[in-house]
Motif scaffolding. Structure first.
Motif, PDB file in Angstrom:
ATOM      1  N   GLU A 106     -29.269  10.933  17.946  1.00  0.00           N
ATOM      2  CA  GLU A 106     -30.083  11.846  18.480  1.00  0.00           C
ATOM      3  C   GLU A 106     -31.373  12.115  17.996  1.00  0.00           C
ATOM      4  OE1 GLU A 106     -27.083  14.861  20.544  1.00  0.00           O
ATOM      5  OE2 GLU A 106     -26.476  14.284  18.448  1.00  0.00           O
ATOM      6  N   PHE A 107     -31.578  11.498  16.923  1.00  0.00           N
ATOM      7  CA  PHE A 107     -32.872  11.661  16.363  1.00  0.00           C
ATOM      8  C   PHE A 107     -34.048  11.040  17.147  1.00  0.00           C
ATOM      9  CE2 PHE A 107     -31.431  11.554  11.614  1.00  0.00           C
ATOM     10  CZ  PHE A 107     -30.678  12.833  11.836  1.00  0.00           C
ATOM     11  N   GLY A 108     -35.130  11.783  17.401  1.00  0.00           N
ATOM     12  CA  GLY A 108     -36.165  11.349  18.477  1.00  0.00           C
ATOM     13  C   GLY A 108     -36.644  10.036  17.964  1.00  0.00           C
ATOM     14  N   ASP A 109     -37.441  10.089  16.755  1.00  0.00           N
ATOM     15  CA  ASP A 109     -38.133   8.802  16.372  1.00  0.00           C
ATOM     16  C   ASP A 109     -37.312   8.081  15.388  1.00  0.00           C
ATOM     17  OD1 ASP A 109     -39.554   6.703  15.298  1.00  0.00           O
ATOM     18  OD2 ASP A 109     -41.311   7.873  15.470  1.00  0.00           O
ATOM     19  N   GLN A 110     -36.100   7.177  15.733  1.00  0.00           N
ATOM     20  CA  GLN A 110     -35.169   6.841  14.550  1.00  0.00           C
ATOM     21  C   GLN A 110     -35.752   5.966  13.677  1.00  0.00           C
ATOM     22  OE1 GLN A 110     -32.114   5.192  17.012  1.00  0.00           O
ATOM     23  NE2 GLN A 110     -31.339   7.054  17.896  1.00  0.00           N
ATOM     24  N   ARG A 111     -36.658   5.218  13.994  1.00  0.00           N
ATOM     25  CA  ARG A 111     -37.329   4.348  12.990  1.00  0.00           C
ATOM     26  C   ARG A 111     -37.931   5.036  11.989  1.00  0.00           C
ATOM     27  NH1 ARG A 111     -37.940  -1.198  12.692  1.00  0.00           N
ATOM     28  NH2 ARG A 111     -37.326  -1.561  14.752  1.00  0.00           N
ATOM     29  N   ARG A 112     -38.748   5.967  12.304  1.00  0.00           N
ATOM     30  CA  ARG A 112     -39.433   6.980  11.366  1.00  0.00           C
ATOM     31  C   ARG A 112     -38.447   7.533  10.634  1.00  0.00           C
ATOM     32  NH1 ARG A 112     -42.643  10.522   9.736  1.00  0.00           N
ATOM     33  NH2 ARG A 112     -44.824  10.161   9.595  1.00  0.00           N
ATOM     34  N   ALA A 113     -37.320   8.016  11.190  1.00  0.00           N
ATOM     35  CA  ALA A 113     -36.291   8.826  10.389  1.00  0.00           C
ATOM     36  C   ALA A 113     -35.715   7.814   9.319  1.00  0.00           C
ATOM     37  CB  ALA A 113     -35.113   9.537  11.261  1.00  0.00           C
ATOM     38  N   PHE A 117     -21.217   6.751  21.950  1.00  0.00           N
ATOM     39  CA  PHE A 117     -20.806   5.844  21.451  1.00  0.00           C
ATOM     40  C   PHE A 117     -21.410   4.511  21.913  1.00  0.00           C
ATOM     41  CE2 PHE A 117     -17.307   8.949  20.581  1.00  0.00           C
ATOM     42  CZ  PHE A 117     -17.174   8.553  19.204  1.00  0.00           C
ATOM     43  N   LYS A 118     -22.229   4.531  23.125  1.00  0.00           N
ATOM     44  CA  LYS A 118     -22.862   3.212  23.522  1.00  0.00           C
ATOM     45  C   LYS A 118     -23.947   3.000  22.652  1.00  0.00           C
ATOM     46  CE  LYS A 118     -24.116   4.648  27.520  1.00  0.00           C
ATOM     47  NZ  LYS A 118     -24.687   5.108  28.999  1.00  0.00           N
ATOM     48  N   ASN A 119     -24.331   3.646  21.600  1.00  0.00           N
ATOM     49  CA  ASN A 119     -25.360   3.132  20.693  1.00  0.00           C
ATOM     50  C   ASN A 119     -24.961   2.080  19.869  1.00  0.00           C
ATOM     51  OD1 ASN A 119     -27.889   5.162  20.693  1.00  0.00           O
ATOM     52  ND2 ASN A 119     -26.095   6.662  20.968  1.00  0.00           N
ATOM     53  N   ARG A 120     -26.027   1.492  19.282  1.00  0.00           N
ATOM     54  CA  ARG A 120     -25.850   0.215  18.563  1.00  0.00           C
ATOM     55  C   ARG A 120     -26.171   0.772  17.078  1.00  0.00           C
ATOM     56  NH1 ARG A 120     -22.892  -0.894  21.946  1.00  0.00           N
ATOM     57  NH2 ARG A 120     -23.170  -2.496  23.494  1.00  0.00           N
ATOM     58  N   ALA A 121     -25.462   0.050  15.959  1.00  0.00           N
ATOM     59  CA  ALA A 121     -25.902   0.482  14.622  1.00  0.00           C
ATOM     60  C   ALA A 121     -27.277   0.048  14.395  1.00  0.00           C
ATOM     61  CB  ALA A 121     -24.974  -0.439  13.712  1.00  0.00           C
ATOM     62  N   PRO A 122     -28.254   0.832  13.655  1.00  0.00           N
ATOM     63  CA  PRO A 122     -29.655   0.477  13.604  1.00  0.00           C
ATOM     64  C   PRO A 122     -30.091  -0.537  12.651  1.00  0.00           C
ATOM     65  CG  PRO A 122     -29.132   2.623  12.853  1.00  0.00           C
ATOM     66  CD  PRO A 122     -27.904   2.044  13.314  1.00  0.00           C
ATOM     67  N   ILE A 123     -29.407  -1.427  12.561  1.00  0.00           N
ATOM     68  CA  ILE A 123     -29.577  -2.668  11.456  1.00  0.00           C
ATOM     69  C   ILE A 123     -30.976  -3.139  11.490  1.00  0.00           C
ATOM     70  CG2 ILE A 123     -29.002  -4.737  10.576  1.00  0.00           C
ATOM     71  CD1 ILE A 123     -26.128  -4.670  12.116  1.00  0.00           C
ATOM     72  N   ARG A 124     -31.462  -3.127  12.711  1.00  0.00           N
ATOM     73  CA  ARG A 124     -33.280  -3.633  12.349  1.00  0.00           C
ATOM     74  C   ARG A 124     -34.053  -2.404  11.955  1.00  0.00           C
ATOM     75  NH1 ARG A 124     -30.994  -6.570  16.778  1.00  0.00           N
ATOM     76  NH2 ARG A 124     -31.291  -8.662  16.600  1.00  0.00           N
ATOM     77  N   MET A 125     -33.590  -1.199  11.766  1.00  0.00           N
ATOM     78  CA  MET A 125     -34.314  -0.180  11.623  1.00  0.00           C
ATOM     79  C   MET A 125     -34.210  -0.043  10.085  1.00  0.00           C
ATOM     80  SD  MET A 125     -33.925   2.486  14.274  1.00  0.00           S
ATOM     81  CE  MET A 125     -33.693   2.133  15.966  1.00  0.00           C
ATOM     82  N   ILE A 126     -33.441  -0.676   9.194  1.00  0.00           N
ATOM     83  CA  ILE A 126     -33.087  -0.619   7.740  1.00  0.00           C
ATOM     84  C   ILE A 126     -34.596  -0.887   7.061  1.00  0.00           C
ATOM     85  CG2 ILE A 126     -31.942  -1.390   5.772  1.00  0.00           C
ATOM     86  CD1 ILE A 126     -29.464  -1.784   7.616  1.00  0.00           C
ATOM     87  N   PRO A 127     -34.990  -0.201   6.226  1.00  0.00           N
ATOM     88  CA  PRO A 127     -36.397  -0.746   5.690  1.00  0.00           C
ATOM     89  C   PRO A 127     -36.411  -1.824   4.606  1.00  0.00           C
ATOM     90  CG  PRO A 127     -35.530   1.547   4.948  1.00  0.00           C
ATOM     91  CD  PRO A 127     -34.586   1.090   5.848  1.00  0.00           C
ATOM     92  N   HIS A 128     -37.408  -2.394   4.768  1.00  0.00           N
ATOM     93  CA  HIS A 128     -37.605  -3.550   3.889  1.00  0.00           C
ATOM     94  C   HIS A 128     -37.233  -3.262   2.401  1.00  0.00           C
ATOM     95  CE1 HIS A 128     -40.913  -5.170   6.489  1.00  0.00           C
ATOM     96  NE2 HIS A 128     -39.810  -5.234   7.362  1.00  0.00           N
ATOM     97  N   CYS A 129     -37.472  -2.244   1.732  1.00  0.00           N
ATOM     98  CA  CYS A 129     -37.195  -1.899   0.410  1.00  0.00           C
ATOM     99  C   CYS A 129     -35.531  -1.793   0.309  1.00  0.00           C
ATOM    100  CB  CYS A 129     -37.652  -0.483   0.114  1.00  0.00           C
ATOM    101  SG  CYS A 129     -37.284   0.813   1.124  1.00  0.00           S
ATOM    102  N   ALA A 130     -34.897  -1.733   1.131  1.00  0.00           N
ATOM    103  CA  ALA A 130     -33.210  -1.806   1.112  1.00  0.00           C
ATOM    104  C   ALA A 130     -32.807  -2.816   0.309  1.00  0.00           C
ATOM    105  CB  ALA A 130     -32.515  -1.545   2.545  1.00  0.00           C
ATOM    106  N   ARG A 131     -31.839  -2.558  -0.646  1.00  0.00           N
ATOM    107  CA  ARG A 131     -31.111  -3.741  -1.575  1.00  0.00           C
ATOM    108  C   ARG A 131     -29.617  -3.332  -1.446  1.00  0.00           C
ATOM    109  NH1 ARG A 131     -35.917  -4.736  -1.066  1.00  0.00           N
ATOM    110  NH2 ARG A 131     -37.545  -5.083  -2.936  1.00  0.00           N
ATOM    111  N   GLU A 132     -29.053  -4.397  -1.651  1.00  0.00           N
ATOM    112  CA  GLU A 132     -27.521  -4.523  -1.819  1.00  0.00           C
ATOM    113  C   GLU A 132     -26.949  -3.714  -0.307  1.00  0.00           C
ATOM    114  OE1 GLU A 132     -26.516  -2.723  -5.701  1.00  0.00           O
ATOM    115  OE2 GLU A 132     -28.437  -3.964  -6.315  1.00  0.00           O
ATOM    116  N   VAL A 133     -27.502  -4.078   0.562  1.00  0.00           N
ATOM    117  CA  VAL A 133     -27.147  -3.372   1.742  1.00  0.00           C
ATOM    118  C   VAL A 133     -25.755  -3.774   2.269  1.00  0.00           C
ATOM    119  CG1 VAL A 133     -27.828  -2.824   4.150  1.00  0.00           C
ATOM    120  CG2 VAL A 133     -29.384  -3.375   2.270  1.00  0.00           C
ATOM    121  N   ALA A 134     -24.878  -2.612   2.603  1.00  0.00           N
ATOM    122  CA  ALA A 134     -23.651  -3.026   3.251  1.00  0.00           C
ATOM    123  C   ALA A 134     -23.428  -1.931   4.666  1.00  0.00           C
ATOM    124  CB  ALA A 134     -22.624  -2.468   2.364  1.00  0.00           C
TER     125      ALA A 134
END
Ligand SMILES: C[S@@+](CC[C@H](N)C(=O)[O-])C[C@H]1O[C@@H](n2cnc3c(N)ncnc32)[C@H](O)[C@@H]1O
Length: 360
Positions: free
Chosen positions: A207-214, A255-272
């Motif tokens: 429900e966050f307005g600008d999800q990528r920014r968040a 529940f229709k929403n998709r996991a925002p995998i493409r919004m994970i920032p470049h600086c993320a390491r050891e992502v699970a």
């Protein structure tokens, strides 16, 4: 008229006026510009936080409202209004129902989520969209007396509920860390870069307005090496198209929403990423690194082609005929060099010959 019974009136905690002295040295930044905010006082009472650019933010009952932009997107404003309305018994009942319907033990699930923060006493942590504090007290308990926990939500009524829950915890001696509550928008966090050891969020991201920014904001306010954990509703990919998916989505379209995998920032390491609570919520966790992955782009390849990641990507010329390529391969093999070494030397020699002194 709706046939359904109206939801119960929200039961909000009564809150005593909070001591304002805790805001004397404001840890908050202007969410619009990230410049420092100074407390504007009326006697002992801090009324506002303001910066040099003339932005002012009201402080009501010790809770700063640092929401930006002031004119929220229509759907973000609607979200705030909905949670303000639901805060109290209605929200608690909805949460209990959700875990019971999924046949999950809320206690176990939430403790395991907080485990992923790898918390240590003395750390400074931010919880975004803390709601009524169903995870907050678990985080607070792990920080000891020297730690601090910042609680954030868009809904003031939710923050009031959370404050009530955590101050009761503190009074009972279960939580000793410093607690700070404020209202703001997850897409514009009022903190300087790298301010927190860890950032946690569960249940509001859809429900966050600008999800990528968040998603970027969570990383921005986390220090290098710090932990980020966040999750929300989604039906796991392998359950899509099933009758089960249709039933849960029919009940709650979030529940229709998709996991925002493409919004994970470049600086993320050891992502699970994992799917929890009956495969209907994603949970992403990572450690904050710096920029893009730090591969060695200049490490020579072993073998006949040779070259490096960098030369193969940036050093491409226009190509040659297949016949010329075949001859070049034979010549390189005979010289004992990799194709890259041979080609680089031949092209450089010829280019320098043709350019003469101007090549120096
Ligand atoms: C489903 S509740 C989850 C609350 C809590 N984390 C929990 O697990 O019980 C979602 C929360 O996110 C908050 N929220 C929604 N949009 C937000 C935004 N843009 N910024 C901050 N909080 C927001 C809501 O006010 C609400 O308290």
């Amino acid at each position: 008229m709706a046939d359904w019974p109206l939801p119960p009136e929200p039961v909000l905690p009564t809150v005593d006026r909070f001591s304002m002295s805790e805001l004397e040295s404001s840890p908050y930044r202007c969410p619009a510009t990230l410049s420092a905010l100074a407390p504007g006082k009326d006697g002992d009472r801090i009324e506002v936080l303001r910066n040099d650019e003339g932005h002012t933010y009201a402080v009501e009952d010790g809770i700063p409202n640092l929401t930006h932009p002031r004119e929220l997107l229509e759907r973000v404003a609607a979200t705030a209004a909905a949670y303000n309305q639901m805060a109290g018994l209605a929200y608690e009942a909805a949460m209990e129902w959700q875990f019971a319907a999924a046949r999950e033990d809320e206690e176990t699930v939430r403790e395991k989520m907080v485990d992923l923060l790898h918390l240590m006493p003395g750390q400074r942590v931010l919880e975004i969209g803390c709601g009524s504090g169903r995870d907050s007290f678990r985080i607070g308990r792990r920080l000891g007396g020297s730690g601090s926990l910042f609680l954030q939500d868009l809904s003031r009524n939710m923050i009031l509920c959370c404050r009530e829950k955590l101050t009761t915890e503190a009074a009972e001696g279960k939580t000793a860390c410093d607690l700070r509550f404020h209202v703001s928008n997850a897409s514009y966090l009022p903190f300087e870069d790298g301010f927190f050891d860890a950032v946690f969020h569960f249940g509001g991201f859809n429900e966050f307005g600008d999800q990528r920014r968040a998603a970027n904001e969570m990383a921005r306010v986390t220090k290098l090496g710090g932990r980020v954990v966040f999750g929300d509703e989604t039906v796991a990919p392998w359950l899509r198209g099933t009758e089960f998916e249709k039933i849960v989505v029919n009940n709650n379209p979030l529940f229709k929403n998709r996991a925002p995998i493409r919004m994970i920032p470049h600086c993320a390491r050891e992502v699970a990423i994992r799917w929890i609570i009956g495969g209907c919520f994603y949970l992403i966790d990572y450690t904050k690194g710096e920029g893009l992955p730090d591969w060695d782009l200049d490490l020579p390849h072993r073998g006949r082609r040779g070259g490096t990641l960098r030369t193969r990507y940036f050093g491409n010329l226009e190509g040659v005929t297949l016949e010329t390529k075949q001859k070049a391969l034979e010549a390189a093999a005979r010289s004992g060099q990799s194709m890259h070494e041979w080609l680089d030397a031949v092209v450089r020699r010829e280019a320098e010959n043709q350019l003469g002194d101007s090549a120096e």
